[in-house]
Design a protein around this motif. Structure first.
Motif, mmCIF file in Angstrom:
data_model
loop_
_atom_site.group_PDB
_atom_site.id
_atom_site.type_symbol
_atom_site.label_atom_id
_atom_site.label_comp_id
_atom_site.label_asym_id
_atom_site.label_seq_id
_atom_site.Cartn_x
_atom_site.Cartn_y
_atom_site.Cartn_z
ATOM 1 N N LEU A 1 -76.073 -34.050 -17.414
ATOM 2 C CA LEU A 1 -76.580 -34.721 -16.211
ATOM 3 C C LEU A 1 -77.124 -33.735 -15.195
ATOM 4 C CD1 LEU A 1 -76.967 -37.272 -14.511
ATOM 5 C CD2 LEU A 1 -74.589 -37.035 -13.746
ATOM 6 N N ARG A 2 -76.411 -32.646 -14.956
ATOM 7 C CA ARG A 2 -76.807 -31.706 -13.902
ATOM 8 C C ARG A 2 -78.155 -31.059 -14.218
ATOM 9 N NH1 ARG A 2 -75.373 -26.157 -13.035
ATOM 10 N NH2 ARG A 2 -74.092 -26.258 -14.915
ATOM 11 N N TYR A 3 -78.311 -30.596 -15.459
ATOM 12 C CA TYR A 3 -79.552 -29.902 -15.817
ATOM 13 C C TYR A 3 -80.720 -30.874 -15.958
ATOM 14 C CZ TYR A 3 -77.008 -25.558 -16.510
ATOM 15 O OH TYR A 3 -76.272 -24.425 -16.302
ATOM 16 N N LEU A 4 -80.465 -32.069 -16.483
ATOM 17 C CA LEU A 4 -81.554 -33.043 -16.582
ATOM 18 C C LEU A 4 -82.001 -33.483 -15.190
ATOM 19 C CD1 LEU A 4 -83.283 -34.606 -18.587
ATOM 20 C CD2 LEU A 4 -81.640 -36.473 -18.443
ATOM 21 N N ASN A 5 -81.063 -33.608 -14.292
ATOM 22 C CA ASN A 5 -81.402 -33.931 -12.901
ATOM 23 C C ASN A 5 -82.283 -32.837 -12.300
ATOM 24 O OD1 ASN A 5 -81.384 -35.064 -10.335
ATOM 25 N ND2 ASN A 5 -79.209 -35.547 -10.426
ATOM 26 N N MET A 6 -81.979 -31.586 -12.609
ATOM 27 C CA MET A 6 -82.779 -30.472 -12.112
ATOM 28 C C MET A 6 -84.193 -30.512 -12.692
ATOM 29 S SD MET A 6 -82.177 -26.390 -12.751
ATOM 30 C CE MET A 6 -80.456 -26.506 -12.217
ATOM 31 N N ALA A 7 -84.319 -30.818 -13.998
ATOM 32 C CA ALA A 7 -85.632 -30.842 -14.649
ATOM 33 C C ALA A 7 -86.521 -31.932 -14.050
ATOM 34 C CB ALA A 7 -85.468 -31.048 -16.156
ATOM 35 N N VAL A 8 -85.962 -33.120 -13.894
ATOM 36 C CA VAL A 8 -86.753 -34.223 -13.345
ATOM 37 C C VAL A 8 -87.089 -33.976 -11.878
ATOM 38 C CG1 VAL A 8 -86.762 -36.693 -12.876
ATOM 39 C CG2 VAL A 8 -85.800 -35.848 -15.016
ATOM 40 N N SER A 9 -86.159 -33.425 -11.113
ATOM 41 C CA SER A 9 -86.412 -33.149 -9.686
ATOM 42 C C SER A 9 -87.557 -32.165 -9.511
ATOM 43 C CB SER A 9 -85.141 -32.605 -9.030
ATOM 44 O OG SER A 9 -84.103 -33.561 -9.066
ATOM 45 N N ASN A 10 -87.614 -31.145 -10.349
ATOM 46 C CA ASN A 10 -88.706 -30.169 -10.231
ATOM 47 C C ASN A 10 -90.064 -30.815 -10.461
ATOM 48 O OD1 ASN A 10 -86.971 -28.032 -9.696
ATOM 49 N ND2 ASN A 10 -86.789 -27.444 -11.845
ATOM 50 N N ILE A 11 -90.140 -31.732 -11.430
ATOM 51 C CA ILE A 11 -91.424 -32.397 -11.708
ATOM 52 C C ILE A 11 -91.787 -33.349 -10.573
ATOM 53 C CG2 ILE A 11 -92.643 -33.898 -13.319
ATOM 54 C CD1 ILE A 11 -90.956 -32.745 -15.554
ATOM 55 N N SER B 1 -88.094 -26.876 -15.936
ATOM 56 C CA SER B 1 -88.071 -28.229 -16.497
ATOM 57 C C SER B 1 -88.395 -28.222 -17.990
ATOM 58 C CB SER B 1 -89.067 -29.114 -15.747
ATOM 59 O OG SER B 1 -88.726 -29.206 -14.381
ATOM 60 N N ALA B 2 -89.438 -27.469 -18.368
ATOM 61 C CA ALA B 2 -89.830 -27.430 -19.778
ATOM 62 C C ALA B 2 -88.722 -26.876 -20.651
ATOM 63 C CB ALA B 2 -91.105 -26.596 -19.939
ATOM 64 N N LYS B 3 -88.034 -25.833 -20.205
ATOM 65 C CA LYS B 3 -86.955 -25.237 -20.997
ATOM 66 C C LYS B 3 -85.758 -26.192 -21.113
ATOM 67 C CE LYS B 3 -86.422 -20.840 -20.863
ATOM 68 N NZ LYS B 3 -86.562 -20.497 -22.304
ATOM 69 N N ILE B 4 -85.416 -26.866 -20.038
ATOM 70 C CA ILE B 4 -84.288 -27.801 -20.073
ATOM 71 C C ILE B 4 -84.592 -28.977 -20.997
ATOM 72 C CG2 ILE B 4 -82.941 -29.421 -18.689
ATOM 73 C CD1 ILE B 4 -83.271 -27.471 -16.336
ATOM 74 N N ILE B 5 -85.798 -29.546 -20.850
ATOM 75 C CA ILE B 5 -86.170 -30.695 -21.683
ATOM 76 C C ILE B 5 -86.209 -30.312 -23.157
ATOM 77 C CG2 ILE B 5 -88.043 -32.319 -22.173
ATOM 78 C CD1 ILE B 5 -88.702 -32.189 -19.154
ATOM 79 N N SER B 6 -86.728 -29.128 -23.461
ATOM 80 C CA SER B 6 -86.770 -28.665 -24.847
ATOM 81 C C SER B 6 -85.369 -28.466 -25.403
ATOM 82 C CB SER B 6 -87.566 -27.361 -24.932
ATOM 83 O OG SER B 6 -87.547 -26.840 -26.239
ATOM 84 N N ARG B 7 -84.434 -28.021 -24.559
ATOM 85 C CA ARG B 7 -83.053 -27.790 -25.024
ATOM 86 C C ARG B 7 -82.413 -29.088 -25.481
ATOM 87 N NH1 ARG B 7 -78.946 -27.753 -26.906
ATOM 88 N NH2 ARG B 7 -77.125 -26.411 -26.603
ATOM 89 N N TYR B 8 -82.785 -30.212 -24.888
ATOM 90 C CA TYR B 8 -82.205 -31.495 -25.276
ATOM 91 C C TYR B 8 -83.146 -32.289 -26.175
ATOM 92 C CZ TYR B 8 -78.820 -30.262 -21.742
ATOM 93 O OH TYR B 8 -77.856 -29.598 -21.025
ATOM 94 N N ASP C 1 -76.852 -23.314 -23.223
ATOM 95 C CA ASP C 1 -76.045 -23.238 -24.444
ATOM 96 C C ASP C 1 -74.573 -23.527 -24.163
ATOM 97 O OD1 ASP C 1 -78.290 -22.637 -25.939
ATOM 98 O OD2 ASP C 1 -77.996 -20.470 -25.800
ATOM 99 N N ASP C 2 -74.115 -23.154 -22.976
ATOM 100 C CA ASP C 2 -72.710 -23.397 -22.619
ATOM 101 C C ASP C 2 -72.472 -24.822 -22.132
ATOM 102 O OD1 ASP C 2 -72.096 -20.821 -23.289
ATOM 103 O OD2 ASP C 2 -72.220 -20.061 -21.230
ATOM 104 N N ALA C 3 -73.523 -25.510 -21.729
ATOM 105 C CA ALA C 3 -73.360 -26.869 -21.200
ATOM 106 C C ALA C 3 -72.934 -27.826 -22.315
ATOM 107 C CB ALA C 3 -74.662 -27.347 -20.552
ATOM 108 N N LYS C 4 -72.215 -28.859 -21.940
ATOM 109 C CA LYS C 4 -71.713 -29.866 -22.882
ATOM 110 C C LYS C 4 -72.518 -31.155 -22.713
ATOM 111 C CE LYS C 4 -68.190 -27.248 -24.134
ATOM 112 N NZ LYS C 4 -68.082 -26.668 -25.488
ATOM 113 N N PRO C 5 -73.530 -31.372 -23.540
ATOM 114 C CA PRO C 5 -74.302 -32.616 -23.406
ATOM 115 C C PRO C 5 -73.474 -33.827 -23.813
ATOM 116 C CG PRO C 5 -74.992 -31.402 -25.362
ATOM 117 C CD PRO C 5 -74.032 -30.514 -24.623
ATOM 118 N N SER C 6 -73.757 -34.954 -23.204
ATOM 119 C CA SER C 6 -73.048 -36.194 -23.497
ATOM 120 C C SER C 6 -74.020 -37.358 -23.339
ATOM 121 C CB SER C 6 -71.843 -36.372 -22.573
ATOM 122 O OG SER C 6 -72.263 -36.401 -21.215
ATOM 123 N N LYS C 7 -73.605 -38.514 -23.815
ATOM 124 C CA LYS C 7 -74.447 -39.704 -23.724
ATOM 125 C C LYS C 7 -74.488 -40.178 -22.278
ATOM 126 C CE LYS C 7 -75.160 -44.203 -25.926
ATOM 127 N NZ LYS C 7 -74.642 -45.168 -26.915
#
Length: 418
Positions: A313-323, A387-394, A273-279
């Motif tokens: 970027l940081r959280y999406l990188n974490m989600a993909v790395s876990n998978i 990964s599931a929680k991060i992907i759902s957040r975006y 929730d605190d993260a700032k998503p960007s393109k």
């Protein structure tokens, strides 16, 4: 909430204008003032003209007043110079045409006499005994109040439902939701409540999972630590004591790692929730991740056009790395990633050549502390839940099925294209 304010002000303005027009029309139609030439005046006017022309020199004013004494009829003359009139009205008098003037209380008829004086016939206006102005005013405000009540009735009803739902939510009924209505000025409030209830429900589910996982995952290492300590107390051999001390320390390290992972999972939602998503360019992110972390051990297939999504970027990188780590862990030798467009969405498939995942277990792999093979693969079973929680957040989705090419499992991530 500003929509409700706009709707309320709009209804008040429209209702006031429409009711004002209606009551103005009603009041004008019931106007108690009579026209200049009434029926009684039309009977008296010929006598006035005869008197003004001098054909009745000894005219008795009572003939003119007659029964109109009750209306204070007065007949008198004034000199032209003493009774100034606009030029237009003077010309009308000179043409021997009567001039009618009306005040708030009187009606006056003017005629030019043969001696160039002004003959004036004055009488009181007839006023209706009953004045409807007060009743019309009260009716106006009564109807305005009715319009406001009709407008507020569905709003109050929705607020009562919201209050009831909030009370149920506070009592622990986390599945309670509001049926979103069609009132556009309260629809956002209902949607916000449902979103809040869903988030609370997810947080409570996470707490339950963490509590259940904590009690289950800590039971084994705690038992091993207890057994190791009991053995240390009884053991006299220094080599044996060193061996059991090493095992106890290992179990303590595992417990510490488990607690750290659990705390990270518990803090994940707040951190997202605190993260700032960007393109960001998903293809560039995957290329950098594969080349820097996996050193070419993963096959990557990218489309020719750019693939941009809105994420951190940081959280999406974490989600993909876990998978990817999961695919490498459970696969034999191959892991392939393919990025492609699917129905205007961006899809990322991560496949391996392992044994795959049974259909009845696919829904559980994204829950915390779920490990399909506890004996061969170490870990805590939290990576895919991350990964599931991060992907759902975006605003993305992730699902797993069989890979027809490699024969193992295939995780498919889908995101909305930016």
């Amino acid at each position: 909430m500003w929509r409700f304010v706009v709707a309320l002000v709009s209804v008040l303005l429209i209702a006031s204008i429409l009711l004002g027009q209606i009551f103005d029309t009603l009041y004008s139609s019931d106007d108690t003032s009579e026209p200049f030439v009434s029926e009684q005046l039309s009977l008296t006017l010929p006598l006035l003209k005869l008197m003004a022309s001098g054909e009745i020199p000894d005219f008795d004013s009572n003939l003119v007043r007659g029964e109109k004494n009750q209306r204070n009829a007065i007949l008198y003359t004034r000199a032209m110079d003493e009774y100034p009139l606009p030029d237009l009205l003077q010309e009308q008098l000179k043409r021997q045409e009567p001039v009618y003037l009306e005040t708030q209380d009187h009606v006056m008829v003017h005629l030019l006499t043969s001696t160039h004086d002004i003959l004036i016939y004055q009488y009181d206006k007839q006023i209706e005994k009953e004045d409807y102005r007060l009743s019309l005013t009260l009716s106006f405000y009564l109807l305005l109040v009715i319009v406001i009540v009709i407008f507020l009735a569905p709003f109050v009803r929705r607020l009562m439902r919201l209050s009831t739902a909030a009370a149920k939510l506070g009592d622990g009924q986390l599945d309670v939701r509001l049926q979103v209505g069609t009132l556009w000025y309260i629809r956002d409030i209902e949607l916000s409540f449902n979103q809040m209830a869903s988030k609370i429900n997810l947080l409570m589910d996470d707490i339950k999972l963490l509590a259940g996982g904590l009690s289950h995952e800590l039971r084994t290492p705690l038992a091993r630590v207890r057994m190791g300590l009991d053995t240390l107390v009884e053991a006299q051999d220094e080599q044996l004591r060193a061996k059991y001390e090493s095992r106890v320390n290992q179990q303590l390290d595992d417990m510490e790692g488990l607690l750290i992972h659990m705390l990270d999972f518990a803090r994940l939602q707040h951190s997202l929730d605190d993260a700032k998503p960007s393109k960001m360019d998903l293809a560039q992110m995957l290329s950098s991740l594969i080349s820097n972390t996996y050193h070419g051990s993963v096959e990557l297939s990218l489309p020719s056009q750019s693939v941009c999504i809105n994420a951190d970027l940081r959280y999406l990188n974490m989600a993909v790395s876990n998978i990817i780590d999961n695919a490498i862990k459970y696969g034999r030798s191959k892991c392939a990633i393919k990025v492609f467009y699917e129905n205007n969405d961006i899809a990322v498939s991560i496949s391996d050549d392992g044994q795959g995942i049974d259909a009845e277990k696919r829904a559980t792999v994204f829950k915390p502390f779920v490990r399909l093979d506890r004996q061969q693969c170490p870990g805590f079973g939290i990576g895919l839940a991350f990964s599931a929680k991060i992907i759902s957040r975006y605003h993305g989705t992730v699902e797993v099925d069989d890979c027809p090419d490699l024969g193992g499992a295939r995780f498919t991530l889908r995101f909305v294209s930016e």
